[in-house]
Enzyme design. Sequence first.
Site, PDB file in Angstrom:
ATOM      1  N   ARG A 132      -4.148   2.539   9.012  1.00 55.10           N
ATOM      2  CA  ARG A 132      -4.720   1.527   8.121  1.00 55.10           C
ATOM      3  C   ARG A 132      -3.645   0.544   7.633  1.00 55.10           C
ATOM      4  O   ARG A 132      -2.538   0.922   7.266  1.00 55.10           O
ATOM      5  CB  ARG A 132      -5.345   2.219   6.909  1.00 55.10           C
ATOM      6  CG  ARG A 132      -5.884   1.254   5.870  1.00 55.10           C
ATOM      7  CD  ARG A 132      -6.891   1.907   4.980  1.00 55.10           C
ATOM      8  NE  ARG A 132      -6.313   2.840   4.020  1.00 55.10           N
ATOM      9  CZ  ARG A 132      -7.040   3.499   3.117  1.00 55.10           C
ATOM     10  NH1 ARG A 132      -8.353   3.360   3.087  1.00 55.10           N
ATOM     11  NH2 ARG A 132      -6.465   4.326   2.287  1.00 55.10           N
TER      12      ARG A 132
ATOM     13  N   LYS B  98     -15.333   4.039   2.160  1.00 57.49           N
ATOM     14  CA  LYS B  98     -15.913   3.706   0.853  1.00 57.49           C
ATOM     15  C   LYS B  98     -15.530   2.301   0.402  1.00 57.49           C
ATOM     16  O   LYS B  98     -16.359   1.553  -0.110  1.00 57.49           O
ATOM     17  CB  LYS B  98     -15.459   4.706  -0.230  1.00 57.49           C
ATOM     18  CG  LYS B  98     -15.832   6.143   0.037  1.00 57.49           C
ATOM     19  CD  LYS B  98     -15.482   7.047  -1.146  1.00 57.49           C
ATOM     20  CE  LYS B  98     -14.003   7.075  -1.507  1.00 57.49           C
ATOM     21  NZ  LYS B  98     -13.134   7.635  -0.447  1.00 57.49           N
TER      22      LYS B  98
ATOM     23  N   ARG C 109     -13.713  12.487  -8.666  1.00 53.46           N
ATOM     24  CA  ARG C 109     -12.985  13.235  -7.639  1.00 53.46           C
ATOM     25  C   ARG C 109     -12.877  14.712  -7.966  1.00 53.46           C
ATOM     26  O   ARG C 109     -12.316  15.464  -7.182  1.00 53.46           O
ATOM     27  CB  ARG C 109     -11.582  12.657  -7.488  1.00 53.46           C
ATOM     28  CG  ARG C 109     -11.458  11.633  -6.366  1.00 53.46           C
ATOM     29  CD  ARG C 109     -10.036  11.137  -6.387  1.00 53.46           C
ATOM     30  NE  ARG C 109      -9.507  10.677  -5.140  1.00 53.46           N
ATOM     31  CZ  ARG C 109      -9.545   9.419  -4.720  1.00 53.46           C
ATOM     32  NH1 ARG C 109     -10.189   8.509  -5.399  1.00 53.46           N
ATOM     33  NH2 ARG C 109      -8.945   9.072  -3.606  1.00 53.46           N
TER      34      ARG C 109
ATOM     35  N   ARG D 171      -0.203   1.098   2.865  1.00 52.22           N
ATOM     36  CA  ARG D 171      -0.166   1.725   1.540  1.00 52.22           C
ATOM     37  C   ARG D 171       0.869   2.831   1.520  1.00 52.22           C
ATOM     38  O   ARG D 171       1.020   3.557   2.493  1.00 52.22           O
ATOM     39  CB  ARG D 171      -1.542   2.322   1.218  1.00 52.22           C
ATOM     40  CG  ARG D 171      -2.442   1.373   0.477  1.00 52.22           C
ATOM     41  CD  ARG D 171      -3.835   1.911   0.335  1.00 52.22           C
ATOM     42  NE  ARG D 171      -3.905   3.252  -0.249  1.00 52.22           N
ATOM     43  CZ  ARG D 171      -5.055   3.811  -0.649  1.00 52.22           C
ATOM     44  NH1 ARG D 171      -6.193   3.150  -0.523  1.00 52.22           N
ATOM     45  NH2 ARG D 171      -5.065   5.020  -1.151  1.00 52.22           N
TER      46      ARG D 171
ATOM     47  N   ARG E  66      -3.422  14.356   0.555  1.00 56.09           N
ATOM     48  CA  ARG E  66      -4.626  13.773  -0.041  1.00 56.09           C
ATOM     49  C   ARG E  66      -5.886  14.460   0.485  1.00 56.09           C
ATOM     50  O   ARG E  66      -6.834  14.674  -0.261  1.00 56.09           O
ATOM     51  CB  ARG E  66      -4.684  12.269   0.261  1.00 56.09           C
ATOM     52  CG  ARG E  66      -3.635  11.494  -0.533  1.00 56.09           C
ATOM     53  CD  ARG E  66      -3.414  10.108   0.023  1.00 56.09           C
ATOM     54  NE  ARG E  66      -4.588   9.269  -0.073  1.00 56.09           N
ATOM     55  CZ  ARG E  66      -4.809   8.213   0.716  1.00 56.09           C
ATOM     56  NH1 ARG E  66      -3.949   7.902   1.679  1.00 56.09           N
ATOM     57  NH2 ARG E  66      -5.882   7.494   0.546  1.00 56.09           N
TER      58      ARG E  66
HETATM   59  P1  AMP Z   1      -7.873   5.796  -3.340  1.00 54.05           P
HETATM   60  O1  AMP Z   1      -7.499   4.369  -3.223  1.00 54.05           O
HETATM   61  O2  AMP Z   1      -9.273   5.991  -3.866  1.00 54.05           O
HETATM   62  O3  AMP Z   1      -7.624   6.589  -2.095  1.00 54.05           O
HETATM   63  O4  AMP Z   1      -6.925   6.418  -4.470  1.00 54.05           O
HETATM   64  C1  AMP Z   1      -5.527   6.434  -4.307  1.00 54.05           C
HETATM   65  C2  AMP Z   1      -4.890   7.441  -5.271  1.00 54.05           C
HETATM   66  O5  AMP Z   1      -5.199   7.075  -6.627  1.00 54.05           O
HETATM   67  C3  AMP Z   1      -5.386   8.868  -5.147  1.00 54.05           C
HETATM   68  O6  AMP Z   1      -4.709   9.580  -4.130  1.00 54.05           O
HETATM   69  C4  AMP Z   1      -5.092   9.425  -6.537  1.00 54.05           C
HETATM   70  O7  AMP Z   1      -3.708   9.685  -6.708  1.00 54.05           O
HETATM   71  C5  AMP Z   1      -5.430   8.231  -7.419  1.00 54.05           C
HETATM   72  N1  AMP Z   1      -6.839   8.234  -7.834  1.00 54.05           N
HETATM   73  C6  AMP Z   1      -7.816   7.342  -7.468  1.00 54.05           C
HETATM   74  N2  AMP Z   1      -8.993   7.665  -8.017  1.00 54.05           N
HETATM   75  C7  AMP Z   1      -8.783   8.798  -8.751  1.00 54.05           C
HETATM   76  C8  AMP Z   1      -9.616   9.635  -9.535  1.00 54.05           C
HETATM   77  N3  AMP Z   1     -10.932   9.390  -9.675  1.00 54.05           N
HETATM   78  N4  AMP Z   1      -9.038  10.703 -10.130  1.00 54.05           N
HETATM   79  C9  AMP Z   1      -7.742  10.965 -10.013  1.00 54.05           C
HETATM   80  N5  AMP Z   1      -6.905  10.233  -9.265  1.00 54.05           N
HETATM   81  C10 AMP Z   1      -7.406   9.150  -8.636  1.00 54.05           C
END
Ligand code: AMP
Length: 202
Positions: free
Chosen positions: A120, A15, A86, A149, A160
Amino acid sequence: MEPRILLLGAPGAGKGTQSKRLADEYDIEHVTTGDALRANKDMETEYGTPREYMDAGELVPDAVVNEIVREALSNADGYVLDGYPRNLEQATYLSEITDLDAVIYLSVGKEELVRRLTGRRMDPETGDIYHTEFNMPDDEAVRDRLVQRDDDTEDVVRDRLRVYEENTEPVIEHYREEGDLVEIDGEASPDEVFERIVAVLD
Ligand code: AMP
């Protein structure tokens, strides 16, 4: 009118990579809750800090992320939304604040997701994404500064993906039932995936 695009998919589906390209191609905003939260990991909220949830692979409370998205969309004409909604509550909130022109789902199998996420690496200076096996930068200076990360370690990745299956797969089913969803094979090469998304949008 600029396109308003929702990009759905599991962590590691591509994404972020595709959103960046789409934002460049159509000159629209890249709205990503993950990046916004990483930039504010230690911000105090009434629910604690984002870090407490993120480092455990859990979702940050809806009130926090809904506000980030509301603010970002209020300043955007067209956008590509990445990492939100999400769960179904977030999807309901989103439908109250905006309309979407396209909902695209990048599908990738679970073992491929684990492989992509644990390998990654990110360049902290440019935000560019690499992979220890498939795609390392030629420039040694860039190679040396790559970081992983905090939540891309194997344990947190498994959490996750569990959170994704429990909370986010129902969101994908919701858009599928509404008849809005276009599914694209996310295991194709990044260039192919991008071409297919652009074909859908055009
Ligand atoms: P990502 O970079 O999209 O994988 O997001 C990393 C982390 O941020 C996730 O594992 C969640 O802890 C938090 N996070 C990101 N987007 C959301 C969302 N829409 N709702 C809740 N937590 C989020």
